[in-house]
Each structure stands twice: as structure tokens, then as C-alpha cells.
Design a protein around this motif. Structure first.
Motif, short mmCIF file in Angstrom:
data_model
loop_
_atom_site.label_atom_id
_atom_site.label_comp_id
_atom_site.label_asym_id
_atom_site.label_seq_id
_atom_site.Cartn_x
_atom_site.Cartn_y
_atom_site.Cartn_z
N GLY A 15 -2.85 4.16 -9.27
CA GLY A 15 -1.55 4.17 -8.60
C GLY A 15 -0.59 3.09 -9.05
O GLY A 15 0.47 2.92 -8.45
N SER A 16 -0.94 2.35 -10.10
CA SER A 16 -0.12 1.19 -10.48
C SER A 16 1.19 1.56 -11.14
O SER A 16 2.14 0.78 -11.12
CB SER A 16 -0.92 0.28 -11.42
N ILE A 17 1.28 2.77 -11.73
CA ILE A 17 2.56 3.23 -12.28
C ILE A 17 3.40 3.82 -11.14
O ILE A 17 2.92 4.70 -10.41
CB ILE A 17 2.35 4.27 -13.40
N ILE A 18 4.61 3.34 -10.97
CA ILE A 18 5.43 3.77 -9.83
C ILE A 18 6.75 4.41 -10.26
O ILE A 18 7.51 4.90 -9.42
CB ILE A 18 5.72 2.59 -8.88
N ASP A 19 7.01 4.44 -11.58
CA ASP A 19 8.26 5.05 -12.04
C ASP A 19 8.13 5.32 -13.54
O ASP A 19 7.23 4.77 -14.21
CB ASP A 19 9.44 4.10 -11.78
N PHE A 20 9.01 6.17 -14.05
CA PHE A 20 9.05 6.46 -15.48
C PHE A 20 10.49 6.81 -15.85
O PHE A 20 11.16 7.54 -15.13
CB PHE A 20 8.14 7.63 -15.84
#
Length: 494
Positions: free
Chosen positions: A104-109
Motif C-alpha cells: 500500500g505504499s504507493i498512493i498516487d501515479f
């Protein structure tokens, strides 16, 4: 028939009990890390370490915003957005055990081709403390023979005059750092996570070369304020296959792009950061004063070992790394290369028993549940081999050491680049930015046996080293006369 659950934030608590999942509140996270190049390795490595840290410390400052610089990155961006930036990390053990962990560490792209200004603003935002990179060896835009920045690249030429709509990573970093400086914000750290020796130093050298050409005063500020920690990264992460996705689906989870990896994971980092850093050492990373001996060991043994198996195995007709290791001839050849040619030119590494490390590598390569295709291993060999293998050859030539095993690999690369087939005539999937140049040089081999070595950007002065050319000539002639690579391998190890 099992009904699979589509992976997203709302479905987290409905996942099978065996799936580990984020225990922290993702909505509270700030994007302290902006990462350029969200591929499988980033998601199995830096994002994994960060996910563990977020779970253990409940810090809110180190979420990750992914950046794609190319239109080709749109697919991963769309999938991540659809899944609320969640994905499954599938860890495959040699004994068949599988661990599934939702990261869950990626929160945006953000996709740079859609809005360059927004990407520059994100990197320049005060919350951003680190901009990290996995852009592959070729993304650093250096000449392999001189290690100097390649200003002839058309994208670089474009970026030098189009400051607000860059294409290359150097254009984006320079634009964002200029904005930070102009706004009185501290510089962010630029952290390479690529398999390049002294990756931080290389990143610094390339960025400063670009920035100095564009804005000399800004380059001076970057040189003084920005830190570029060297790091050694390691985790075998093969391309995710449809079969991997189907296995996950059968276990109850629908994930449009999971990541498959081995259990082994290593990250050794120099503790040089501009504006704070995550406490990754709490979850297994190692901070050291000098990463050089660790990265050299890894590049000369693991990465070079991959290339040895990749090129020889491709000519022989093997498909995967574990398939090569299951072949006693290839396993023996690799170990002999490691022992006789790679190890003698390595410095001692504190805390590392080299024999144990090499045993572990053979075991990792042989993991039958991690199918790492040789076509992936051989990707962009022109960017990899100068650092992984040719440097070892050069040092052994200088020291009077053995070059027999490595010379055959270069001969195999020539045949691979020229014929584009295995020993049985089956076409190989060759992907290399220098594919055309490699083929042109290799195709002259039958009339000029040293034709392949004329690519000085790759081979440097090897063509002038008689001890090498004599060995190489013998191997190339034998290989072209009979492309059964196993015969030549047996001759060398007997």
C-alpha cells in the motif's frame, strides 16, 4: 469455482486471510518519495521496504507517488489508479510456498506525457524529500566507453531548450530542482535504485553535466545542495505472466498487474541524504559509509552471472535461468566463472563470506518457482555488459588473470547479435537500444573475426588486447563452425 475479489481499497478486508495487507491508514500518507520508473523491481523492492516501514512505524511522511515519463507507462498508471494504487507482491519460495502481500505504499501515479508541469510541481513540492529512480542502465544516457553524458541524444537536445516540457529524467530533475531553489525550499535527495556501479555518483555526474549545459548557476547549487547516495539493490523480479495472474485469481484475488519475486531481498545504502530519509534500516535495509565493495560484489557475481547464463543459455536453447541451473554443465560453468574470474578481482566485503554468497546465488538462480526468462535477462545487454562483465575482463587482463570463461560469453553475444537464433535456428527475442549497431558489427565476423569488438563505446580497448583477441578469435571461430555452445563450455571447464 472460487469467486475472485477485485483488488482495491474497499475490498482489502474481504481478501483471503492468507493475504497480508496494509495495517496503516493510507489516506493520511504524504508523498515524501516521488519515484520515476514504476516497474516490477521498484514494486518488489523500494515500495516493499517502504510498505513494511509504514506498517511498523505508522509514519505518515513516506508514501510514494509514482511517475511515468513515457507513453508506454500509461498501462501501469491506469491499472494502479483502478486498484487505488494497491497491488499484490507474490513471493515464491524454492519449496513451492507462496506468500501474498498487498502493498500500500504507493498512493498516487502521474504520467508526464499528460501534464509535464504537474509532474515538475509534484517533484518540487515541499512534501517531496526524495526522488528515486529505476530507469534501467540505458536511462542514464552515458557513453559506456567514456562514462560521459551523451549530448547527441535528440531528447536531451530538446530538453536543453524546452525547460517547461522536458522528456528525459534529467530535464525533469533540473526543472524541479530549479523550482525548489527559486522557492527557497531545501533540495530533495536523488536516489538511484538501478543496477549501476556507484549509481549515485553516476546519477550526480550525468545530472550535473546536463544542468551545467542548461544553467551553470543552477548546476553549482545542485552540486552543493543535492545528495546522491550510492546503493546496492538486489531482488530477482521476473516479468509477471498470465499464469501468475491466473494463480492469484484462483486464490481469490483479481489483480491486473501483480508482481512476482523471490524471498531474498537486499538493500545497502550510503547514508547521504539532503532532507531527511525513511528509517529503512528498521525493516532490513543496511546503511553503510561506503557501498562500493557490496555493489561490486553483486554486479560482478549476480548481474554478470545472469548475463553469462542469459547469453550462453539463449544460444543453447534454454528459456529460463532456473532451467540453466538445472543443467549441470551450465551450473558448473557459472560457478567456475565466479570462482576463477570474478572473485579474484573483488575486494573483501565486511560481513560477507564470498563462498556462502556464491552458494546462495546458485540456489536463488535455481528457484524453480521464479521463472526468469533469458530474453528478459538479455534485455539491453549493451548497457549492462560493460559494467557487469567487460570490467572484469579488463581487470583480469591487467592482472594476468583468466579470461577464458568470459571470452566465450562475448563470443556468444557476437553470435547472438549476428544470427539472432539459437543453435537450432530458433529466433531469439532481442531487445537492445543498440540492436542495429550490434548486428552490423557482428555480421562482419566471418570476414573480419574482430569486427564485433570495433564497437568502442561498448568494448573500449579490448580489440587492442592481444591476450583477449587471441582467446576470443579461437572461441568465435569455433562457435561459428559449430554453434553447439555446450561443446565449447565443456572444453573450457574440463
Amino acid at each position: 469455482m472460487t469467486t475472485s475479489i477485485e483488488l482495491n481499497q474497499k475490498s482489502l478486508q474481504s481478501l483471503p486471510e492468507s493475504f497480508a495487507r496494509p495495517s496503516y491508514e493510507r489516506s493520511n500518507l504524504k508523498a515524501g518519495i516521488v519515484h520515476i520508473g514504476v516497474g516490477g523491481f521498484h514494486r518488489s523492492h523500494e515500495a516493499y521496504y517502504t510498505d513494511k516501514l509504514l506498517a511498523e512505524t505508522m509514519t505518515q511522511d513516506w508514501g510514494i507517488c509514482g511517475i511515468g515519463l513515457r507513453e508506454a507507462d500509461r498501462k501501469i498508471g491506469d491499472i494502479l489508479k483502478q486498484q487505488d494504487y494497491l497491488y499484490t507482491l507474490v513471493v515464491k519460495h524454492p519449496n513451492g510456498t507462496i506468500e501474498n502481500r498487498v502493498i500500500g505504499s504507493i498512493i498516487d501515479f502521474m504520467l508526464a506525457t499528460d501534464n509535464p508541469t504537474a509532474v515538475i510541481d509534484k517533484m518540487a513540492h515541499e512534501d517531496t524529500k526524495i526522488v528515486s529512480l529505476t530507469i534501467t542502465e540505458g536511462g542514464y544516457n552515458f557513453n559506456a566507453a567514456t562514462n560521459e553524458f551523451d549530448f547527441s541524444n535528440p531528447d536531451v537536445q530538446q530538453d536543453l531548450v524546452n525547460l517547461d516540457a522536458p522528456v528525459t529524467v534529467f530535464g525533469y530533475l533540473t526543472a524541479a530542482l530549479k523550482k525548489r531553489r527559486d522557492q527557497g525550499l531545501p533540495a530533495f535527495t536523488v536516489q538511484s535504485c538501478d543496477n549501476i556501479q556507484h549509481n549515485g555518483n553516476m546519477t550526480q555526474k550525468m545530472l550535473l553535466a546536463f544542468a551545467r549545459k542548461q544553467d551553470a548557476e543552477l548546476a553549482d547549487w545542485i552540486e552543493q545542495e543535492v545528495r546522491f547516495p550510492n546503493a546496492m539493490v538486489d531482488r530477482i523480479t521476473p516479468v509477471t505472466t498470465p499464469a501468475d495472474m491466473e494463480t492469484l485469481r484462483a486464490s481469490g484475488v483479481e489483480d491486473a498487474w501483480p508482481v512476482v519475486c523471490e524471498p531474498f531481498c537486499q538493500w545497502v545504502i550510503e547514508d547521504e541524504f539532503s532532507n531527511g530519509r525513511p528509517q529503512w534500516e528498521q525493516v532490513g535495509a543496511q546503511f553503510v559509509p561506503d557501498v562500493t565493495p557490496y555493489e561490486t560484489m553483486k554486479i560482478r557475481l549476480l548481474n554478470a552471472g545472469h548475463s553469462v547464463l542469459g547469453l550462453l543459455g539463449s544460444i543453447h536453447g534454454h528459456d529460463t535461468i532456473d532451467g540453466c541451473i538445472a543443467d549441470p554443465l551450465f551450473a558448473t560453468y557459472l560457478r567456475r566463472f565466479m570462482d576463477i574470474e570474478a572473485s579474484p578481482v573483488l575486494d573483501p566485503v565486511e560481513g560477507i563470506n564470498l563462498d556462502v554468497y556464491k552458494n546462495t546465488l546458485i540456489e536463488r538462480f535455481g528457484n524453480p518457482n521464479v521463472k526468469d526468462n533469458l530474453s528478459r535477462i538479455c534485455l539491453e545487454s549493451s548497457a549492462k555488459l560493460p559494467k557487469f562483465l567487460i570490467s572484469t575482463i579488463s581487470e583480469n587482463l591487467a592482472n594476468g588473470g583468466s579470461i577464458h570463461h568470459a571470452a566465450l560469453v562475448i563470443a556468444a553475444w557476437c553470435y547472438y547479435s549476428d544470427k539472432g537464433t539459437d543453435k537450432n535456428g530458433k529466433a531469439l527475442d532481442i531487445v537492445d537500444e543498440m540492436k542495429a549497431s550490434l548486428h552490423q558489427a557482428a555480421s562482419g565476423t566471418e570476414s573480419d573475426v574482430l569486427s564485433f569488438l570495433t564497437l568502442k563505446d561498448i568494448f573500449g580497448d579490448l580489440i587492442e588486447q592481444t591476450a583477449f583477441t587471441e582467446e576470443y578469435t579461437q572461441q568465435v571461430k569455433a562457435l561459428y563452425a559449430n554453434p553447439d555452445i555446450a561443446v565449447l563450455m565443456q572444453e573450457i571447464i574440463k
